[in-house]
Design a protein around this motif. Sequence first.
Motif, PDB file in Angstrom:
ATOM      1  N   ALA A  39      49.629  46.897  28.782  1.00 22.35           N
ATOM      2  CA  ALA A  39      48.243  46.435  28.691  1.00 22.35           C
ATOM      3  C   ALA A  39      48.119  45.232  27.780  1.00 22.35           C
ATOM      4  O   ALA A  39      47.112  44.555  27.773  1.00 22.35           O
ATOM      5  N   ARG A  99      46.140  51.395  32.517  1.00 18.33           N
ATOM      6  CA  ARG A  99      44.749  51.701  32.181  1.00 18.33           C
ATOM      7  C   ARG A  99      44.334  53.048  32.766  1.00 18.33           C
ATOM      8  O   ARG A  99      43.672  53.848  32.110  1.00 18.33           O
ATOM      9  N   GLN A 156      38.839  43.315  28.817  1.00 12.48           N
ATOM     10  CA  GLN A 156      39.779  43.815  29.809  1.00 12.48           C
ATOM     11  C   GLN A 156      39.450  43.289  31.202  1.00 12.48           C
ATOM     12  O   GLN A 156      40.353  43.004  31.989  1.00 12.48           O
TER      13      GLN A 156
END
Length: 351
Positions: free
Chosen positions: A12, A79, A130
């Motif tokens: 991530a 995620r 994000q």
Amino acid sequence: MGEQVLGRHPTAHSVEVSDAASDQVGRTPQWRWGSTAQPLQRGDAVACGGTGEPHQDDTAEGLAAEIRAKRLQDFLKGRREYLDLSQKEIAERLMITDRAYGNWERGRVKEWTDEKLHLLAQALEMSEFQTTRLFWLAVDRGPLPHLRATSRRTHKEDPATAALLYDYCVMMDALSLPTFLIDHRWDIRMTNKAYRELFHNLRPHPTAMPCTNFLRFGLFHPDAPTILVDHLKWQLAMLATLASSLERHDDDTALHTIRQDVYRHPALRDAYLKDMPNWVLGCGEDLVHHEGRVRELRHPDPQVGIRGCRLVEETPQSLQVLGLTRITLVLVDPEARHISEQHGSHNHHAA
């Protein structure tokens, strides 16, 4: 603070190639999203599904696209796993098949549209930071402001808001009772594990999954009666809730769409036009404001079985500002509920 919300998976935090990588073959790629990344190496192509042998796309542009595609796959999978959700659960939120979402996560998408990416970001509960990263990995640019404003998100998440929602999600998951976060349309914005376990055996439905919209689930999902005991009373309360929401938000097209779908269903239409007004006149209750009345639901765990269910609204001001409401399904033993209601009845008559 915003970067903490990204999750605990190393992927991530991966960096990505900028537009400069495609300007000129042989130029050392420039990088975004971090300062600790190393330049792209030829051997990285193997990790992304390449053979390492020269081919027609063996340029800085082609190599950058390969790396970006692999990082997008890792980002989506990381995620989802961080949220402790299955591919099936994400597919339900997106109202697509499990196989279709599996293809999304594996990068088998012919074209990423802005709308598709915004819906994906919402399903994966992504912050503004994000979401921007998702766009760079998928289409090599940030989200367009005018399209972002019309996405299904109801509020902009600055880093402080994203951190608040992340912490609130952690707190909700620690609760043993099913609880969920909704907006004024009863669109589901956040759920905890107990809530997801309550509905995990349901068949997929294109528009009425309980992790998408609670009103649509109760009104239109064919499996709703298996969980919501005395389903007709649940539906009347939901229709009353729909009418109340339309009074407060008459310009909301999504609420009008739900009502139009109700009208397309003869039994629901009659209930909405005839039974629901009498229901409201008689007891004045909707899903939440039901003057202490307890409904019943059937838990999928046989050892739990049928439980009394009271919907309790408990929303801190920080969430109210965002237009969100938290609802908890307080499950009680039916025998204890019966005794409690008897005492309440005696006290009422005495008064």
